[in-house]
Design an enzyme around this catalytic site. Structure first.
Site, short mmCIF file in Angstrom:
data_model
loop_
_atom_site.label_atom_id
_atom_site.label_comp_id
_atom_site.label_asym_id
_atom_site.label_seq_id
_atom_site.Cartn_x
_atom_site.Cartn_y
_atom_site.Cartn_z
N GLY A 198 74.34 71.01 -51.62
CA GLY A 198 72.95 71.40 -51.86
C GLY A 198 72.87 72.79 -52.49
O GLY A 198 72.12 73.02 -53.44
N ASP A 227 83.98 69.55 -44.06
CA ASP A 227 84.47 68.16 -44.06
C ASP A 227 85.59 67.92 -45.07
O ASP A 227 86.17 66.84 -45.09
CB ASP A 227 83.33 67.18 -44.37
CG ASP A 227 82.28 67.16 -43.28
OD1 ASP A 227 82.55 67.70 -42.20
OD2 ASP A 227 81.18 66.62 -43.53
N MET A 270 83.04 66.72 -36.53
CA MET A 270 82.23 66.74 -37.74
C MET A 270 82.76 65.76 -38.78
O MET A 270 83.92 65.38 -38.74
CB MET A 270 82.19 68.14 -38.32
CG MET A 270 81.27 69.04 -37.55
SD MET A 270 81.91 70.68 -37.44
CE MET A 270 83.47 70.39 -36.74
P1 ATP Z 1 75.85 71.89 -45.92
O1 ATP Z 1 77.29 71.67 -46.12
O2 ATP Z 1 75.61 72.64 -44.68
O3 ATP Z 1 75.03 70.67 -46.08
P2 ATP Z 1 74.45 72.66 -48.27
O4 ATP Z 1 74.62 73.74 -49.24
O5 ATP Z 1 74.58 71.27 -48.82
O6 ATP Z 1 75.46 72.92 -47.09
P3 ATP Z 1 71.60 72.33 -47.92
O7 ATP Z 1 70.75 72.71 -46.77
O8 ATP Z 1 71.58 70.91 -48.35
O9 ATP Z 1 73.06 72.81 -47.52
O10 ATP Z 1 71.22 73.21 -49.18
C1 ATP Z 1 71.25 74.62 -49.16
C2 ATP Z 1 70.17 75.17 -50.05
O11 ATP Z 1 70.26 74.56 -51.35
C3 ATP Z 1 68.78 74.90 -49.54
O12 ATP Z 1 68.01 76.05 -49.71
C4 ATP Z 1 68.29 73.76 -50.41
O13 ATP Z 1 66.91 73.73 -50.57
C5 ATP Z 1 68.99 74.00 -51.72
N1 ATP Z 1 69.17 72.72 -52.43
C6 ATP Z 1 69.63 71.59 -51.90
N2 ATP Z 1 69.63 70.58 -52.81
C7 ATP Z 1 69.13 71.10 -53.95
C8 ATP Z 1 68.85 70.59 -55.28
N3 ATP Z 1 69.10 69.32 -55.59
N4 ATP Z 1 68.34 71.43 -56.19
C9 ATP Z 1 68.07 72.71 -55.88
N5 ATP Z 1 68.30 73.27 -54.66
C10 ATP Z 1 68.82 72.48 -53.71
MG MG Z 2 75.14 69.41 -47.87
#
Ligand code: ATP
Ligand code: MG
Length: 475
Positions: A198, A227, A270
């Site tokens: 994300g 993971d 996890m």
């Molecule tokens: P984790 O491994 O904990 O899931 P992650 O980086 O995938 O880590 P998320 O909570 O999914 O965690 O995303 C982190 C940040 O990135 C959040 O602020 C989210 O809104 C933003 N984000 C997620 N997906 C997108 C996207 N497709 N486009 C823009 N921003 C995004």
């Molecule tokens: Mg994620």
């Protein structure tokens, strides 16, 4: 003029080309700055790190076997990546460049180590003195919620001895326009995004927004996934620590199971979509009898049957001895078809699907079904997830995170953008963000590592065989 080097995601030459064309020319325009990291007064950097651009044809480096191929396998049959490391010329002037760092998503061992590696490299190796952390993920890049933390060798001196992130984290979207406004208002030219899939999608959207405006910025991600499911990369930070941290709860659950007649120990580990932590922790333990992964497609009946078998069937060659206990490892994303109510549990702030708690469900369901079969038993359930996520890294991950931080610093100062740093076949490399968010690595249920578990545990092979069909279907 716009001279940042966007790490290329163009399809690479066909595999039969023997000398691959380089990716793109390095940003060595007339105004580029000689790098103190390659000819400074400190020890010269090793000659096998590229001082100019190194590009590598990937068949030599990849393909990483995954049970779920990329959605566009042809487009990435023979990708190119760049070697990471210091470059002869810098794009940004270390004396004036302003740098931002954010950590987003869930906690993972090693976040502070990455920050420290980055900051110390920028400061000592290059002389960058304008480094700012922004707290709580992308909320930190919104002026309405922004909290700035100065980053320098003094503020990061001890942080590698602690879990968590000194910059905190958050989920939930922020408007890329607002973040681009914020970054340009502060004249930030390098943004490091430490976070998961994300986060890197977010990083990409920030880059795109800046690119559209003609605002030059190096956006370099340090991918975080405990993971170990990052596409194309051998290993991600925190994974080995997680595998090690899982051992005490596994040992405890095993003793609990052995301490009671027909004892069952369940440990949830996890692994939302990929079961690497559960698999490697189980191999590391040597005591795990049953392993339930997101890649598998098992039924409750199979689990109950296996438990009953272990309670009643004599050990081969020892007619008076039964095994009398079961140690089960279940990955958090396993059995979602069983434990999630129909209609699902909705999504979190970032849009990730909320998963049902398979551990709690399994404990209760297994208890009910064994009781229904008239089998006296005792179940102990342990969920160590949060203690693992917040743990201090082991030495191996500490070394790894330090080098990731260093690689990211070199990458950004050379003017690379829209990319992440990672490790592929033992080499630190730059990969385009667009590639690493394409798919997730999955445990190959026909692969040697899973087979090693089957051989070591005696888990019924049909539970894995039946699963094949699911892992082939996923993604
Ligand atoms: P984790 O491994 O904990 O899931 P992650 O980086 O995938 O880590 P998320 O909570 O999914 O965690 O995303 C982190 C940040 O990135 C959040 O602020 C989210 O809104 C933003 N984000 C997620 N997906 C997108 C996207 N497709 N486009 C823009 N921003 C995004
Ligand atoms: Mg994620």
């Amino acid at each position: 003029s716009f001279k940042l080097v966007r790490v290329s995601d163009t399809p690479s030459p066909p595999p039969n080309i023997t000398s691959p064309t380089p990716l793109r020319l390095p940003a060595t325009g007339p105004d580029s700055t000689p790098s103190p990291a390659t000819n400074g007064s400190q020890s010269p950097l090793s000659t096998n790190t590229p001082s100019s651009e190194g590009s590598l044809a990937l068949p030599r480096i990849i393909p990483i076997r995954t049970s779920s191929p990329s959605p566009h396998p042809d487009a990435f049959a023979s990708p190119l990546v760049e070697k990471a490391g210091p470059r002869a010329a810098l794009y940004w002037d270390p004396k004036t460049v302003r740098v931002a760092v954010v950590t987003c998503g869930g906690l993972c061992p090693g976040l502070n180590n990455v920050i420290r590696g980055l900051v110390n490299t920028l400061w000592y190796r290059y002389g960058v003195q304008n480094i700012f952390g922004f707290k709580y993920g992308y909320e930190g890049l919104n002026p309405a919620t922004s909290i700035e933390v100065p980053l320098n060798p003094w503020t990061v001196r001890d942080i590698h001895n602690f879990g968590g992130s000194i910059l905190g984290s958050s989920r939930g979207p922020q408007d890329p326009k607002i973040m681009a406004d914020f970054l340009s208002s502060k004249n930030i030219r390098i943004l490091f995004t430490i976070g998961g899939d994300g986060t890197q999608k977010g990083a990409k959207s920030i880059f795109k927004e800046c690119e559209q405006r003609g605002y030059e910025i190096s956006v370099v991600g340090i991918p975080k996934t405990i993971d170990n499911d990052l596409a194309y990369c051998d290993r991600t930070f925190g994974f080995e620590t997680a595998v090690a941290q899982a051992q005490p709860p596994l040992l405890a659950a095993h003793e609990e199971a052995r301490g009671a007649r027909n004892g069952i120990g369940i440990v949830k580990l996890m692994g939302r979509d990929s079961g690497f932590i559960a698999l490697h922790a189980s191999l590391g333990s040597g005591d795990v009898n049953l392993l339930l992964l997101p890649e598998m497609n098992f039924t409750m009946e199979q689990i109950v049957d296996y438990c009953v078998k272990r309670f009643t069937e004599p050990v081969r060659g020892m007619s008076n001895t039964v095994r009398d206990h079961v140690l089960i490892v279940v990955a958090e994303g396993a059995g979602q078809n069983l434990c999630t109510p129909s209609g699902g549990l909705g999504r979190d702030k970032s849009g990730n699907q909320v998963y049902g708690d398979i551990g709690v469900w399994l404990k209760s369901e297994l208890g009910k079904q064994l009781k229904a079969r008239g089998i006296e038993h005792s179940i102990k359930y342990i969920d160590p997830s949060y203690t693992i996520r917040a743990a201090v890294v082991n030495a191996s991950d500490a070394a790894f995170t330090l080098q990731l931080g260093q690689a990211a610093a070199h990458c950004a100062l050379a003017g690379k953008t829209d990319c992440i740093v990672g490790i592929v076949n033992g080499l630190f490399v730059h990969l385009p963000i667009s590639r690493v968010i394409e798919f997730r690595k999955k445990v190959d249920l026909r692969g040697p590592t899973f087979q090693a578990f089957l051989d070591a545990s005696g888990m019924p092979i049909d539970m894995a065989r039946q699963s094949e069909h699911k892992s082939a279907e996923q993604d």
